[in-house]
Scaffold this motif. Structure first.
Motif, short mmCIF file in Angstrom:
data_model
loop_
_atom_site.label_atom_id
_atom_site.label_comp_id
_atom_site.label_asym_id
_atom_site.label_seq_id
_atom_site.Cartn_x
_atom_site.Cartn_y
_atom_site.Cartn_z
N UNK A 179 -11.09 -54.78 -39.44
CA UNK A 179 -11.06 -54.87 -37.98
C UNK A 179 -9.69 -54.45 -37.45
N UNK A 180 -9.61 -53.90 -36.25
CA UNK A 180 -8.30 -53.55 -35.69
C UNK A 180 -7.42 -54.79 -35.59
N UNK A 181 -6.13 -54.60 -35.93
CA UNK A 181 -5.19 -55.72 -35.81
C UNK A 181 -3.80 -55.19 -35.48
N UNK A 182 -3.05 -56.02 -34.79
CA UNK A 182 -1.67 -55.70 -34.46
C UNK A 182 -0.78 -56.10 -35.63
N UNK A 183 0.11 -55.20 -36.02
CA UNK A 183 1.03 -55.45 -37.12
C UNK A 183 2.37 -55.95 -36.58
N UNK A 184 3.14 -56.62 -37.43
CA UNK A 184 4.42 -57.17 -37.00
C UNK A 184 5.43 -56.09 -36.62
N UNK A 185 5.22 -54.88 -37.09
CA UNK A 185 6.17 -53.79 -36.84
C UNK A 185 5.89 -53.03 -35.54
N UNK A 186 4.87 -53.46 -34.79
CA UNK A 186 4.57 -52.82 -33.51
C UNK A 186 3.44 -51.82 -33.55
N UNK A 210 -0.76 -50.84 -34.45
CA UNK A 210 -2.12 -51.39 -34.53
C UNK A 210 -2.88 -50.51 -35.50
N UNK A 211 -3.62 -51.13 -36.42
CA UNK A 211 -4.34 -50.33 -37.41
C UNK A 211 -5.72 -50.91 -37.69
N UNK A 212 -6.57 -50.05 -38.23
CA UNK A 212 -7.93 -50.43 -38.60
C UNK A 212 -8.38 -49.52 -39.73
N UNK A 213 -9.40 -49.95 -40.43
CA UNK A 213 -9.94 -49.14 -41.52
C UNK A 213 -11.46 -49.11 -41.46
N UNK A 214 -12.01 -47.97 -41.84
CA UNK A 214 -13.47 -47.83 -41.89
C UNK A 214 -13.85 -47.08 -43.17
N UNK A 227 -8.15 -44.73 -42.53
CA UNK A 227 -7.23 -45.66 -41.87
C UNK A 227 -6.77 -45.03 -40.57
N UNK A 228 -6.88 -45.78 -39.50
CA UNK A 228 -6.53 -45.30 -38.17
C UNK A 228 -5.43 -46.21 -37.65
#
Length: 51
Positions: free
Chosen positions: A2-9, A11-15, A24-25
């Motif tokens: 699922x899309x999530x915000x990372x600590x480094x600023x 946002x990523x998701x995988x399908x 990976x997007x």
């Protein structure tokens, strides 16, 4: 994933597509200073139990 915000600023998701390829997007959401990243990492790992 699922899309999530990372600590480094970021946002990523995988399908996974029908042929089995993993994609990976990601996009950059905000500029984060090294000091703020260190604080976010500390917070992230202080909330997790070590197994």
């Amino acid at each position: 994933m699922e899309p999530r915000d990372e600590f480094c600023g970021d946002r990523s998701a995988g399908v996974k597509d029908p042929t089995g390829n993993h994609w990976w997007i990601a996009t950059h959401q905000e500029d984060v200073s090294s000091t703020e990243i260190a604080e976010r990492i500390k917070t992230l790992f202080s909330n997790k139990e070590l197994v």
